[in-house]
Design a protein around this motif. Structure first.
Motif, short mmCIF file in Angstrom:
data_model
loop_
_atom_site.label_atom_id
_atom_site.label_comp_id
_atom_site.label_asym_id
_atom_site.label_seq_id
_atom_site.Cartn_x
_atom_site.Cartn_y
_atom_site.Cartn_z
N TYR A 13 0.82 -1.20 0.00
CA TYR A 13 0.00 0.00 0.00
C TYR A 13 0.86 1.26 0.00
N ASP A 14 1.88 1.28 0.83
CA ASP A 14 2.75 2.45 0.95
C ASP A 14 3.54 2.74 -0.32
N ASP A 38 0.77 4.10 -6.17
CA ASP A 38 0.15 5.39 -6.44
C ASP A 38 -1.30 5.33 -5.99
N ASN A 39 -1.98 6.47 -5.98
CA ASN A 39 -3.35 6.56 -5.44
C ASN A 39 -4.34 5.63 -6.13
N ASN A 40 -4.27 5.52 -7.45
CA ASN A 40 -5.20 4.64 -8.17
C ASN A 40 -5.01 3.19 -7.78
N ARG A 41 -3.77 2.76 -7.72
CA ARG A 41 -3.50 1.36 -7.36
C ARG A 41 -3.79 1.11 -5.88
N ARG A 42 -3.60 2.14 -5.04
CA ARG A 42 -3.95 2.01 -3.62
C ARG A 42 -5.45 1.73 -3.48
N GLN A 43 -6.24 2.49 -4.22
CA GLN A 43 -7.68 2.33 -4.15
C GLN A 43 -8.09 0.92 -4.60
N THR A 44 -7.49 0.45 -5.66
CA THR A 44 -7.76 -0.90 -6.15
C THR A 44 -7.38 -1.94 -5.09
N GLN A 68 -7.16 -1.45 -1.84
CA GLN A 68 -8.08 -1.33 -0.71
C GLN A 68 -9.38 -2.09 -0.98
#
Length: 135
Positions: free
Chosen positions: A65-66, A69-75, A77
């Motif tokens: 997660y860390d 990027d934001n898009n892949r983080r959301q996926t 999550q």
């Protein structure tokens, strides 16, 4: 070109992390099998294995997660939330099945050991899945 240069260290870092984590999974598995082969307390072996797998799952998820990027983080999550729902359902189902069969089995910790082992295997599968998707 700059993106490629910036992305390369991240990819290398994630690959090293994935390899290290796969080694950790293998090491936990090996220690678990050694503990079981001693034949002293299979339930305690399974409980320790489960606890270690749960901790490793948390570490792997956090590290991935860390580093996304934001898009892949959301996926990630969303994927993790779906998996957690499946885990909750699976754990409840396995607990119910064991409780139904408990009167038919010998008393002791064997049932608890088997349930804990199955739960740890479920966690291990998720760890391997996360490492495979993001290595």
């Amino acid at each position: 070109m700059k993106r490629l240069i910036l992305c390369l260290p991240l990819c290398i870092c994630l690959n090293v992390f994935a390899q290290t984590s796969k080694t950790a999974v293998d090491s936990l598995e090996k220690r678990y099998q050694q503990c079981l082969s001693e034949g002293k307390s299979n339930f305690n072996c399974a409980l320790q294995y489960y606890t270690q797998m749960d901790s490793l799952l948390h570490s792997v998820y956090t590290e991935l997660y860390d580093n996304l990027d934001n898009n892949r983080r959301q996926t990630l999550q969303i994927s993790q939330q779906q998996w957690e729902e499946k885990r909750e359902t699976y754990f409840k189902d396995i607990d119910v099945r064991v409780e139904k069969k408990r009167p038919l089995t010998l008393s002791g910790l064997d049932d608890d050991m088997i349930v804990t082992d199955n739960k740890a295997a479920f966690l291990k599968t998720r760890i391997v899945e996360l490492l495979g998707k993001h290595s």
